[in-house]
Design a protein around this motif. Structure first.
Motif, PDB file in Angstrom:
ATOM      1  N   TRP A 175       0.831  -1.192   0.000  1.00  0.00           N
ATOM      2  CA  TRP A 175       0.000   0.000   0.000  1.00  0.00           C
ATOM      3  C   TRP A 175       0.868   1.246   0.000  1.00  0.00           C
ATOM      4  N   ALA A 176       0.308   2.297  -0.541  1.00  0.00           N
ATOM      5  CA  ALA A 176       0.988   3.590  -0.550  1.00  0.00           C
ATOM      6  C   ALA A 176       0.504   4.400   0.650  1.00  0.00           C
ATOM      7  N   PRO A 177       1.360   5.214   1.239  1.00  0.00           N
ATOM      8  CA  PRO A 177       0.929   6.033   2.381  1.00  0.00           C
ATOM      9  C   PRO A 177      -0.263   6.908   2.006  1.00  0.00           C
ATOM     10  N   GLN A 178      -1.253   6.915   2.881  1.00  0.00           N
ATOM     11  CA  GLN A 178      -2.455   7.697   2.636  1.00  0.00           C
ATOM     12  C   GLN A 178      -2.435   9.050   3.333  1.00  0.00           C
ATOM     13  N   ALA A 179      -1.549   9.203   4.298  1.00  0.00           N
ATOM     14  CA  ALA A 179      -1.469  10.449   5.068  1.00  0.00           C
ATOM     15  C   ALA A 179      -0.049  10.595   5.567  1.00  0.00           C
ATOM     16  N   PRO A 180       0.367  11.812   5.946  1.00  0.00           N
ATOM     17  CA  PRO A 180       1.744  11.996   6.436  1.00  0.00           C
ATOM     18  C   PRO A 180       2.110  11.093   7.601  1.00  0.00           C
ATOM     19  N   ARG A 181       1.155  10.746   8.468  1.00  0.00           N
ATOM     20  CA  ARG A 181       1.506   9.901   9.610  1.00  0.00           C
ATOM     21  C   ARG A 181       1.801   8.468   9.192  1.00  0.00           C
ATOM     22  N   ASP A 182       1.497   8.098   7.951  1.00  0.00           N
ATOM     23  CA  ASP A 182       1.894   6.780   7.439  1.00  0.00           C
ATOM     24  C   ASP A 182       3.351   6.766   6.994  1.00  0.00           C
ATOM     25  N   LEU A 183       3.937   7.932   6.751  1.00  0.00           N
ATOM     26  CA  LEU A 183       5.261   7.990   6.134  1.00  0.00           C
ATOM     27  C   LEU A 183       6.360   7.344   6.984  1.00  0.00           C
ATOM     28  N   PRO A 184       6.433   7.586   8.313  1.00  0.00           N
ATOM     29  CA  PRO A 184       7.503   6.940   9.078  1.00  0.00           C
ATOM     30  C   PRO A 184       7.467   5.418   9.001  1.00  0.00           C
ATOM     31  N   TRP A 185       6.267   4.852   9.055  1.00  0.00           N
ATOM     32  CA  TRP A 185       6.157   3.387   9.034  1.00  0.00           C
ATOM     33  C   TRP A 185       6.431   2.853   7.633  1.00  0.00           C
ATOM     34  N   SER A 186       6.019   3.592   6.626  1.00  0.00           N
ATOM     35  CA  SER A 186       6.351   3.192   5.254  1.00  0.00           C
ATOM     36  C   SER A 186       7.853   3.192   5.044  1.00  0.00           C
ATOM     37  N   CYS A 187       8.521   4.218   5.552  1.00  0.00           N
ATOM     38  CA  CYS A 187       9.976   4.308   5.429  1.00  0.00           C
ATOM     39  C   CYS A 187      10.665   3.148   6.153  1.00  0.00           C
ATOM     40  N   LEU A 188      10.236   2.842   7.369  1.00  0.00           N
ATOM     41  CA  LEU A 188      10.846   1.750   8.127  1.00  0.00           C
ATOM     42  C   LEU A 188      10.647   0.410   7.441  1.00  0.00           C
ATOM     43  N   ARG A 189       9.436   0.160   6.917  1.00  0.00           N
ATOM     44  CA  ARG A 189       9.183  -1.110   6.229  1.00  0.00           C
ATOM     45  C   ARG A 189      10.035  -1.240   4.976  1.00  0.00           C
ATOM     46  N   LYS A 190      10.170  -0.147   4.231  1.00  0.00           N
ATOM     47  CA  LYS A 190      10.961  -0.206   3.004  1.00  0.00           C
ATOM     48  C   LYS A 190      12.449  -0.355   3.308  1.00  0.00           C
ATOM     49  N   LEU A 191      12.929   0.299   4.355  1.00  0.00           N
ATOM     50  CA  LEU A 191      14.332   0.123   4.735  1.00  0.00           C
ATOM     51  C   LEU A 191      14.592  -1.325   5.153  1.00  0.00           C
ATOM     52  N   GLN A 192      13.677  -1.905   5.906  1.00  0.00           N
ATOM     53  CA  GLN A 192      13.827  -3.293   6.315  1.00  0.00           C
ATOM     54  C   GLN A 192      13.920  -4.203   5.106  1.00  0.00           C
TER      55      GLN A 192
END
Length: 931
Positions: free
Chosen positions: A106-123
């Motif tokens: 899924w793509a981030p739907q709001a700015p508060r999704d961005l930190p978790w999206s970044c962490l998942r992609k880095l992992q």
């Protein structure tokens, strides 16, 4: 008359001034916004109203702006949903637990999704981890028009006649849900909200993604900028020395210790040239562009920076051993300061203290710039200018450069001009020649540890200076200071891992085989039990040595943070104190492998095992095993036990993410009582959330299975070219409570078989039997087994044998076969399920005939299982991790996407119950005893 875009040549003559003024060069037209902004300052050179630098800059920064800065940081953290993590920092467990988001893309739907999206992609080692694009569920006509993106290195000026009491930030409003967050702001916000161990994990993953790493983290609220020495300690890089130094031999080392030539790139006021794009071009060998440093043209989020100004990033150019690809024959470090040096004076002073050369990009050198740079005279760093002068500013630039030359020890070769008409390739060649010349000359060489010493002198914080970290470091040093030879240390300090241990393991194996044979003679069983009891009595007669007692004190520390610091320090301290003997070339090992037999003595000779934390835990396990054996035999009262608490200490490490040994790699045996004690402690710790799924990975060494597990789940199994531990290790992955009911389990126990399954043929005798027994144990415990195949695409014979054994018991884990392209360059291609299957059921069984008819039948059955339902995706082809030749190769997006799809498949199979029923810990304990 010089042609437009020609480089200015400044000639030094007998006087201190740089040479006569050459004819004016037309500069490219400035963008309207920047040209207009310039009007406010253009006539203010030498004016008393100008902004002062040095100490004065600190006063302005601390005295005039902190309230505004503070609110901007807090507002951004609130926007990203991180405001609650300023007190309770995000930890590794928060970032790595499995949730519903783990099984969907899924793509981030709001700015508060961005930190978790970044962490998942880095992992997942996803090269798009820096993207801050938000996909809004709004109709296009309902979205406000996006504001025009600003230049990466832009500085906004205002006229001194303006009313400064007005909101000077009106030109750059805080991000809103439909305004992009700058990727560097997101990174800084994440690091400011993370604890020391999550920071370390973030930087490690960024390094694997080939991103530039944060070195100095700015804090716009407290102005307590922090050098991230601790966070960088976990980063290890591999490089190859060029001949004739070491004939292309590889070496691995942490990035914080080696001293290297260091080049800093900074901006003064406005520059039409992008530092980050220039650095990326410099670090890109051949024709493949490397985007180590984020820049505005990447299109991953183009909002203006809010809190990242003052960030210092670091990256390295590492040799690959090939002269046609390497920019330098040795490692070289590059530093990049975000923002204007006048506004970030402490960071700039640090760069002048640690760099071999400083490259200043600017369009204007005036009175205030002259006064600023004059204050760093006497620095050992060489200074270079990269100019793109304003129209009409050329003469002024040359006048002040003439005045700066004596203070900075410059001549005409230290001034470069790059305008729009400059030949970019020629300019890069010239710049690389300058860098190579500086690196070859006697110049300052600095390590990250040296940078930390300089940062302390300049008043910057260093993350490693906290009390818990320093106490843990002191404890580590008391253990490791006497280590000179790993083998000698094992003999003297880890006494239970000597000959008594090997004999006990051999007797236990014989006892197990005798019990499996059915109706063994009672006399034989009694004799084996008596021998085992005698060996355990001798072991129990020893007391823990001083080094082990210090280790036990470290893992028993009441402070959780200090325990975690201590374990990390031990990993690095042991790696540095007891380097293993050098390995022979891989070709030699492969040539000798078919002759391996016995208990793997040849493997021990070729791949000496380095001393690690696992050896201390193994010693604790042997003390516990010996004592438990005596208690069971009635030779020791339970009330006199000294080591009963050891499993509880080890469990704390497992829960905090440390891999624990399930099968030791030296005797190739399982410490049954120790593992059972661990699982009992785990059962008591987890309470009602004790439903487990066991996922294992098996395969011959070098097939990428440990990297695969680490990428899927963010784990820390030993991986890479170094000689790691050879046992089977387990780690615990937590399932979010909100998702556990849906997934059907509370935790996933992940088992990595290390280098245990070496591919020994059935004719190898004892070695094959050991491999088959270990494969049976690992697969027998598993709900899901990932079989990692070599490029020959043969199933390891031990795995086939284990499959036959388990088939008789009715245990059939969900199998996933993975074939990785380990050496070839990755290229876009079909989805993993559409690729040519790596396994083909043999038509005549000829390939398996050498292993006997049963193994041949097993191979057919196992291969048939892989193809029984193509929709279940039993066969996966994973592209290579790198585009090109490491260590400077870019990471493959195809690898990340394929691993993420495999992870989703595994979790879907668990959720749909396609594997054996999930186990609770009591059932797992019984399985360990039976197997």
């Amino acid at each position: 008359m010089a042609s437009p875009g020609a480089e200015v040549e400044l000639l030094v003559r007998g006087q201190p001034d740089l040479a006569e003024v050459a004819p004016e060069i037309k500069a490219p037209e400035r963008p309207a916004a920047v040209a207009g902004a310039d009007l406010g300052w253009r006539d203010m050179e030498g004016d008393d109203r100008e902004l002062q630098y040095g100490d004065g800059a600190d006063e302005v920064q601390d005295g005039g702006f902190p309230a505004v800065e503070r609110s901007r940081l807090q507002e951004l953290l609130s926007l990203l949903g991180l405001e609650t993590h300023q007190v309770r920092k995000l930890g590794l467990q928060d970032a790595l637990q499995i949730s519903s988001d783990s099984v969907r893309s899924w793509a981030p739907q709001a700015p508060r999704d961005l930190p978790w999206s970044c962490l998942r992609k880095l992992q997942a080692l996803n090269a798009e981890a820096r993207s801050t694009t938000v996909v809004l569920d709004l109709p296009p006509d309902a979205r406000p028009a996006e504001k025009e993106s600003q230049m990466e290195e832009e500085v906004i000026y205002w006229d001194s006649a303006d009313d400064l009491s007005a909101d000077i930030y009106s030109f750059s409003e805080l991000p809103t849900p439909d305004t992009p967050v700058h990727p560097l702001d997101l990174l800084c916000a994440l690091l400011l909200s993370a604890d020391a161990f999550l920071q370390q994990e973030i930087l490690l993953r960024m390094s694997l993604c080939q991103f530039a790493l944060p070195l100095v983290l700015p804090d716009s609220e407290s102005h307590a900028h922090t050098l991230l020495l601790w966070a960088l300690r976990g980063v290890v890089r591999t490089s190859w020395a060029q001949p004739p130094r070491a004939a292309g031999s590889p070496w691995e080392d942490g990035v914080v210790l080696p001293r290297a030539p260091t080049f800093a790139f900074v901006r003064m006021e406005v520059s039409s040239n992008s530092k980050s794009q220039l650095l990326n071009a410099l670090l890109s060998p051949g024709h493949r562009q490397r985007d180590c440093f984020w820049h505005r043209d990447l299109g991953l989020g183009t909002g203006a920076r809010e809190i990242a100004d003052g960030l210092v990033e670091i990256s390295w150019s590492l040799p690959s051993g090939r002269e046609d690809l390497d920019l330098f024959p040795e490692p070289v470090a590059f530093l990049n300061l975000r923002g204007d040096i006048g506004s970030h004076w402490p960071q700039f002073r640090l760069l002048t203290e640690v760099s071999s050369a400083v490259f200043i990009l600017t369009d204007n050198v005036g009175e205030k710039e002259y006064r600023l740079l004059s204050s760093v005279k006497g620095s050992a760093a060489k200074f270079y200018f990269i100019l793109s002068p304003y129209r009409g500013k050329r003469n002024s630039n040359l006048r002040f450069l003439n005045r700066l030359a004596p203070a900075l020890r410059m001549d005409h070769a230290h001034v470069l001009v790059k305008v729009s008409s400059t030949d970019g390739a020629r300019f890069l060649r010239r710049l690389r020649c300058i860098l190579a010349q500086v690196a070859r000359s006697p110049c300052r060489r600095a390590s990250v540890e040296d940078m930390a010493h300089a940062a302390r002198r300049l008043g910057l914080r260093v993350d490693e200076d906290c009390e818990e970290c320093q106490r843990a470091k002191g404890r580590m040093e008391r253990i490791t200071r006497s280590i000179r030879d790993a083998d000698a240390f094992r003999r003297e300090e880890l006494r239970l891992q000597g000959e008594l241990w090997r004999k006990a393991a051999r007797v236990e194996r014989e006892l197990c085989q005798a019990q499996w044979a059915g109706d063994p003679p009672d006399k034989r069983l009694a004799e084996l039990r008596h021998r085992l009891l005698d060996l355990r009595t001798q072991q129990n007669g020893h007391a823990p040595a001083a080094g082990l007692q210090e280790f036990i004190a470290g893992v028993s520390c009441p402070s959780l943070g200090e325990r975690q610091y201590f374990l990390r320090w031990m990993e690095w301290g042991l790696a540095g104190a007891a380097q293993p003997r050098p390995r022979p070339p891989l070709e030699t090992v492969l040539a000798l492998r078919p002759r391996q037999g016995g208990a793997g003595a040849l493997r021990e000779h070729l791949w000496p095992e380095p001393l690690g934390v696992e050896h201390f835990l193994r010693e604790m396990a042997q003390f516990y095993e010996a004592e438990s054996c005596l208690v069971e035999a009635g030779k020791l009262p339970a009330g006199q036990r000294r080591f009963a608490h050891f499993p509880g200490l080890a469990l704390e490490l497992l829960v905090r993410g440390l891999p624990l040994e399930l099968i030791d790699g030296s005797t190739l045996s399982t410490p049954l009582r120790w593992v059972t004690g661990l699982l009992k402690e785990l059962h008591g710790r987890l309470g009602r959330r004790s439903r487990l799924v066991v996922l294992s990975a098996l395969g011959v060494p070098g097939t990428g299975k440990s990297t695969l597990l680490n990428t899927m789940f963010g784990l820390r199994f030993a991986a890479g070219r170094g000689c790691g531990p050879r046992g089977a290790f387990m780690q615990l992955v937590t399932v979010a409570e909100s998702f556990s009911q849906d997934l059907g389990c509370d935790h996933i126990l992940v088992i990595d078989s290390g280098g245990l399954i070496g591919g020994a043929p059935a004719t190898a005798g004892e070695r094959f039997e050991l491999e088959a027994s270990l494969a049976t144990l690992v697969m027998g415990l598993s709900n899901v087994s990932v079989v990692s195949l070599a490029e020959t695409r043969d199933i390891p014979p031990a795995v086939v044998h284990a499959f036959l054994r388990l088939e008789k018991t009715g245990h059939t884990p969900n199998y996933q076969f993975v074939c990785q392209n380990l050496h070839g360059t990755s290229a876009p291609g079909p989805k993993p399920r559409e690729r040519r299957p790596p396994l083909e059921p043999p038509a005549d069984g000829g390939r398996a005939a050498a292993h006997g008819d049963k193994q041949g039948d097993g191979l057919r059955t196992l291969a048939g299982l892989a193809f029984c339902d193509p929709e279940k995706q039993h066969v996966w082809h994973i592209p290579g991790l790198w585009h090109g030749v490491p260590p400077m190769a870019t990471v493959s997006l195809g690898y990340s996407e394929a691993v993420l799809e495999l992870k989703r498949c595994l979790l879907e199979n668990i959720r749909n119950g396609l594997s054996n029923p999930n186990k609770n810990i009591q059932q797992l304990i019984e399985l360990v005893r039976r197997l």
